[in-house]
Scaffold this active site. Structure first.
Site, PDB file in Angstrom:
ATOM      1  N   SER A  38      24.504 185.770  42.314  1.00 26.36           N
ATOM      2  CA  SER A  38      24.745 186.969  41.507  1.00 26.36           C
ATOM      3  C   SER A  38      24.148 186.883  40.113  1.00 26.36           C
ATOM      4  O   SER A  38      24.006 187.895  39.449  1.00 26.36           O
ATOM      5  CB  SER A  38      26.246 187.213  41.385  1.00 26.36           C
ATOM      6  OG  SER A  38      26.876 186.080  40.820  1.00 26.36           O
ATOM      7  N   ASP A 339      32.205 190.542  32.988  1.00 22.11           N
ATOM      8  CA  ASP A 339      33.320 190.894  33.880  1.00 22.11           C
ATOM      9  C   ASP A 339      34.216 189.702  34.190  1.00 22.11           C
ATOM     10  O   ASP A 339      34.930 189.709  35.178  1.00 22.11           O
ATOM     11  CB  ASP A 339      32.785 191.512  35.180  1.00 22.11           C
ATOM     12  CG  ASP A 339      31.894 190.543  35.966  1.00 22.11           C
ATOM     13  OD1 ASP A 339      31.719 189.391  35.527  1.00 22.11           O
ATOM     14  OD2 ASP A 339      31.374 190.952  37.026  1.00 22.11           O
ATOM     15  N   HIS A 342      30.531 187.037  35.279  1.00 18.93           N
ATOM     16  CA  HIS A 342      29.122 187.197  34.910  1.00 18.93           C
ATOM     17  C   HIS A 342      28.966 187.513  33.432  1.00 18.93           C
ATOM     18  O   HIS A 342      29.924 187.945  32.784  1.00 18.93           O
ATOM     19  CB  HIS A 342      28.503 188.300  35.772  1.00 18.93           C
ATOM     20  CG  HIS A 342      28.712 188.068  37.233  1.00 18.93           C
ATOM     21  ND1 HIS A 342      29.666 188.755  37.961  1.00 18.93           N
ATOM     22  CD2 HIS A 342      28.136 187.194  38.078  1.00 18.93           C
ATOM     23  CE1 HIS A 342      29.644 188.324  39.214  1.00 18.93           C
ATOM     24  NE2 HIS A 342      28.738 187.371  39.313  1.00 18.93           N
TER      25      HIS A 342
END
Ligand SMILES: *[C@@H]1O[C@H](CO)[C@@H](O)[C@H](O)[C@H]1NC(C)=O
Ligand SMILES: *[C@@H]1O[C@H](CO)[C@@H](O)[C@H](O)[C@H]1NC(C)=O
Ligand SMILES: *[C@@H]1O[C@H](CO)[C@@H](O)[C@H](O)[C@H]1NC(C)=O
Ligand SMILES: *[C@@H]1O[C@H](CO)[C@@H](O)[C@H](O)[C@H]1NC(C)=O
Ligand SMILES: *[C@@H]1O[C@H](CO)[C@@H](O)[C@H](O)[C@H]1NC(C)=O
Ligand SMILES: *[C@@H]1O[C@H](CO)[C@@H](O)[C@H](O)[C@H]1NC(C)=O
Length: 373
Positions: A38, A339, A342
């Site tokens: 990610s 978040d 991340h």
């Protein structure tokens, strides 16, 4: 089936005539190929359909730069986007969203959010299957690259000269292997995962070199002890567990240990592959600067996440960013954490600058013609 393959090959050679022939432009790289999770996924997870309506497919994800959700796990651009910009290349299209007539000669992104370095069966067998977001681990991503290769270049000579001018990013990958092992709740057991993860990354690098890769950038892990997610998960009543910045010492120590093992593996690979340039990207060092003196780098909000559902670090596992009960801060550029898990575009830009303009890539990347915006 045969006819179909023939058609595809004809179509591809027809649509990209001579594009692989060496172009003596002054651009240091003609293409970037990225493998990872990610931290660098530009849309594969979203397109994989692994989850019906993942929050990364909706605002506030993507709000800062793209103004809509793209499948990136951030408010805006990622390190890979800034690297592409700096080298005058397009943002990397996600492999799973490629269309037939898409020009892919500037590179392709194979990274998938949630991906592990180790094959997912290993986690499923260890009873951690329920944590897995995706089965598209590093070896799956390599298979995708090999499948796509005939549409990138045809003869060995073509491929060699094209990949000779391409940058291969292998990672960051391995962070999720650590996450999933940490979910199991036993930090002392974490070290056991390091050798197989590092070995898997080294194997992928060898495979890419065998496919023609000549310049590979391999990022290490971030200072995970400063992450809102880990700070929440491993919250401790013991002051001794925290450093002067409020980060968890043991987790940062673990990330540093992991990075050292990875760097050592890269050194071995360099000796065995003198014709390739294998670069280590020190994400830890590049990010550590803003954890160390956040105010000096425009991050005034310390360790709290911009988008989340409350708690001391604004990370709440039952109200994660994008879910009911969460809220995003008005201006993410003063936050390094987006978040909980991340980072923000502002933080990724900062890390990218540290990699491209130095000193956090060893040996350094080729000189970039552009200053990133
Ligand atoms: C090389 O590529 C650049 C950008 O795609 C293009 O503008 C230029 O004309 C090309 N040069 C040659 C010699 O093909
Ligand atoms: C991963 O593979 C396992 C075993 O084949 C399967 O049960 C699971 O649904 C897959 N998970 C995802 C996210 O695709
Ligand atoms: C790859 O690039 C190097 C210099 O950057 C050059 O010496 C070598 O001949 C190139 N190899 C191929 C196969 O194009
Ligand atoms: C954690 O793992 C270590 C090493 O495998 C083991 O000795 C210890 O009992 C485990 N602790 C817990 C709480 O599971
Ligand atoms: C976390 O989210 C849940 C669900 O929205 C909420 O009930 C709880 O109060 C939140 N916890 C904190 C510390 O804000
Ligand atoms: C967000 O904060 C930055 C840095 O303080 C500032 O330059 C920018 O104008 C702010 N943006 C908005 C939309 O308020």
């Amino acid at each position: 089936m045969k006819i179909y393959i023939l058609l595809v090959i004809t179509f591809l050679t027809f649509c990209f005539p001579g594009k692989v022939a060496s172009n003596s432009s002054s651009r240091p790289y003609d293409a970037i190929f990225n493998f990872g999770d990610s931290l660098s996924d530009t849309g594969n997870f979203l397109h994989s359909g692994a989850i019906k309506f993942p929050v990364i497919g909706q605002l506030p994800y993507g709000r800062t730069y793209f103004k809509h959700a793209t499948g990136r796990c951030s408010d805006g651009r990622l390190v890979i986007d800034f690297i592409a910009e700096a080298y005058g290349l397009p943002f990397l299209p996600p492999y799973l969203a490629l269309t037939k007539d898409q020009n892919i000669h500037g590179g392709v992104n194979f990274a998938v959010a949630g991906a592990t370095a180790l094959d997912s069966e290993i986690f499923i067998e260890a009873g951690l299957g329920k944590f897995l977001w995706t089965n598209d681990s590093l070896s799956t991503q390599l298979d995708w690259f090999k499948k796509l290769k005939p549409s990138l270049c045809t003869t060995k000579q073509d491929c060699d000269s094209y990949f000779n001018r391409s940058l291969f990013l292998v990672g960051e990958i391995g962070g999720n292997d650590i996450n999933y092992a940490a979910f199991a709740g036993n930090l002392t057991r974490l070290q056991a995962i390091v050798p197989p993860v590092v070995e898997t990354i080294a194997k992928a690098i060898n495979e890419l070199i065998a496919e023609g890769a000549r310049e590979l950038l391999v990022p290490g892990n971030l200072p995970i002890g400063c992450s809102a997610f880990y700070l929440t998960l491993f919250r401790s009543g013991n002051k001794e567990d925290y450093d002067e910045r409020g980060c968890l010492k043991a987790l940062n120590g673990f990330a540093a240990y992991y990075n050292k093992q990875l760097s050592q593996a890269l050194e071995t690979l360099r000796q065995k592959n003198p014709h390739a340039r294998i670069l280590y990207a020190d994400y830890y060092g590049a990010a550590n600067r803003f954890y160390h003196a956040p105010g000096h780098h425009g991050f005034t909000t310390g360790l709290r996440a911009c988008c989340g559902g409350g708690g001391p670090y604004n990370f709440n596992i039952s109200a994660r960013c994008g879910h009911t009960g969460s809220k995003a801060c008005p201006n993410s550029s003063t936050y390094s954490n987006w978040d909980g898990i991340h980072l923000t575009e502002a933080a990724y830009r900062y890390i990218a600058e540290g990699l491209i303009y130095g000193p956090f890539t060893y040996p350094p990347l080729k000189t970039s013609p552009n200053k990133i915006a």
